[in-house]
Each structure stands twice: as structure tokens, then as C-alpha cells.
Design an enzyme around this catalytic site. Sequence first.
Site, short mmCIF file in Angstrom:
data_model
loop_
_atom_site.label_atom_id
_atom_site.label_comp_id
_atom_site.label_asym_id
_atom_site.label_seq_id
_atom_site.Cartn_x
_atom_site.Cartn_y
_atom_site.Cartn_z
N GLU A 181 0.80 -1.22 0.00
CA GLU A 181 0.00 0.00 0.00
C GLU A 181 0.83 1.27 0.00
OE1 GLU A 181 -2.94 -0.36 3.06
OE2 GLU A 181 -3.82 -2.14 2.14
N LYS B 140 -15.92 -1.35 2.44
CA LYS B 140 -15.21 -1.80 1.25
C LYS B 140 -16.23 -2.33 0.26
CE LYS B 140 -11.03 -3.29 3.74
NZ LYS B 140 -10.29 -4.47 4.24
#
Length: 428
Positions: free
Chosen positions: A205, A338
Site C-alpha cells: 500500500e 469496502k
Amino acid sequence: MLKSVIENVHALEIFDSRGNPTVEVFVTLSNGVVGKAEVPSGASTGENEAVELRDGGSRLGGKGVMNAVNNVNTEINDALKGLDPHDQPNIDATMIALDGTPNKGRLGANAILGVSMATACAAAKDNHQPLYRYLGGTDLEMPQTFHNVINGGEHADNGIDIQEFMITPVAKTSFRDGFEKIVNVYHTLKKVLEDMGYETGLGDEGGFAPNMKNSEEALKALHESIIKAGYKPGEDIAIACDCAASYFYNKEDGKYHLEGKVLTDEELADYYDKLLDEFPELISMEDPYDENDVEGMVKFTESHKDRIQIVLDDFICTNPKLLNKAIHEGAGNASLIKLNQIGTVTETLETIRLSRKNGYNTMISHRSGETGDTFIADFAVAVNGGQLKSGAPARSERVEKYNRLLEIEEELGKGERLAFFPDNVDLD
């Protein structure tokens, strides 16, 4: 003027930021307008997430998505032709019914979500509106962003068990000003880690992945970096963690195996308390207990809900039914959102509404396997999500989201409000 309808739905296999196959979808309307979406995927996944359909076999390590692609190009395309793209609930309900399983396992959540997102994008373009305006109307806020700058757990090949160490701007300025603070701390952190003798390679990330001894060392590095960048910990920049405790929970003995120690629920709470006492700028924890450890999560919530934000991810998987269960049990005080955990835009919105109705904060989230798609940036603004996490200010698939937010802030103008950390969390 004739109303535009869906004329064609087409998918193809592309690749995400980890080099794994994923699904790209194009929805074409009868007037030629095209909406496009690219589906993310996670490394750390909850047991109750909607099914991401993979091909199996030897091709691409079994991770191919051609079955999902074919499902879009055949069954889903046939079912959606002629439907109104502006009726998102009907589009999503049609696909859910077509799939016929409780977890979207037949057609694949990656197929269904790609179509759901691309349809919303097509409808927004058809209305001559940016996506955030189409989905959200006029009363909009810029989100507060959380940036994973030290990666551990499933996101990095190092010795840190806690998965994410994030920084977030808490000073009440514009989004741009806050993001610039984050960038300054990020670059300072690189030098701090180098001075400590650590490698500064990047994790999935965009955060650094130093092979540190423990989480306390990671937090010390963040604390020092905030100060060296010229800011005050807790006042200008705060810290948050995604513990992802399911990945150091041992199902056989029912205990947490963390940093060489074997901990009970109570001992894990004591461990967290030590970190909170040493680093008062630590204001949010995600998944501090295993997704099936209801007792541990509820007890921790009871004792810490007025001290920190407790974010539920694997515990609820963006599923309104699981969130409703957590609410009644008294677990957590915030929901991680999400899109690919539940698989449609409509169901994601339902989970957000349920969170708000019950006083839970919401944090819109990327996945570790991302693309250049910026849907979640528009989505976070559209739903007044309050918070967004999309990785470090590095790696283009992460920065794309933040650059999109900079564009949105410019479009909204300085008169628009900026969402800050929830009032129920005391930063003092």
C-alpha cells in the site's frame, strides 16, 4: 428526448497493483455514453466477504478471472440490456437475483461489483455530472484521510504483526493542506527509518516495510517523524492502526500470538492499553480482535469506546446483516466500508445508512490490490463518508485517489465543509 438505457455490458481481464488479474467493466448506454470501472482485491480478507471468483488451474497461478469476465459478457449483459442505468437498486437487485447465491459465489462478486460501479459511472456521465455529485447531491464534505505509512502483517514481508500504521491530519484546514502535512511526514519518516538502520522498501500500500522488532518501535518512528516534520502529535497529525487481529489469532488455543507472546483477550487489551498510554496520539484501532471473537471485541468496546475509535472490518465485511448483529452485541463504534466485500453499490450504501442510523462512524477503504480507478474517492465525498483510507502518498494506484480528491475539492470550492475526526473521540 428518448431515455437512455443499457445497450451493452462488456468486461475484460486486467491486472492490479500486485500483478494479479482483476476485472474491468464497460457499460455502454443507448446514446453512446460509456461508464468504466476496475475492481480491487484484498490480501487480508474476512471469512464473510462476498466471493471473488477466480479460475483456478495452472494459468496465472489459479488467479485468473476469465470466468467472471465471461459471466459479465454473457448472463449479466443479457439480463441488463434495456434497463435504466439511473435505477441503481434495480440494476443491483437484478444481478443479485441472477446470481442466486447468498455470497455472489456463482457469478462472482468481482463481476457483479464491476458492473455495479460502471453503471453508476455511466449514469453520472449521462446526467453530465461528476460521480460524487450524481451519487451524493449537493450537501457534500471532503473526507479525512488515513494513510498507511508503515506496512506489516499480510501487507509486508517483515516481522511486524500489526498490519497497518497510519497517520491522519487532524488540524482543521483544507484537504490539500492536510495532505501536504501527510506528505511531509511520509518523507521525514523515510529519513528516520534510514537513520535507525532500516531498509525503506515499500509494501503493498505504498508504506515502508521495515523489519522492526515490534509495533512499539513502529509507533516510536511515527511519533518522531511527526515531530521532526514540524508538527505536534495528536494536534496536527494523529496515528491509527489496523491490527487485523484475525491474522495473529490462533484458533487452536483461542489466543493471540503477537510478537512472540501468547495472549488472552484480557492480556491483549492490556497490550493495547500500553500502546495507548505511551502514544496518546493513537486515536483509532481497526479489528483489534479476531472476527469471531465476539466476547473480546465487545469487552474491548465497552472499556475503550470513549477513548478511541474502534473500526470493524473483518467483523462485519460491509454486510448490513453482520453490522446489525454487531450493533446489537455492542461491538465497535465505526464501520470500515469496502465495496468489494459486499459486491454492489446499493448494498454498500445500505451498510453506510445503517451505520449512521446507529451512531457508527464510517471509513471508506481501498484494498491492498488496487488499480488506477478513483471510484472510492468520489464515493467517499458523495456519501459524506467522513473518513477514507487509501494507502500512503506513494505508488500511483494510491496517489490517484488523493489526486482525485484534490480535483474534487477544487471543483467544490473553498466554501464546502471538510469532515474531521468524529467529535465523540477525545484527542486530549
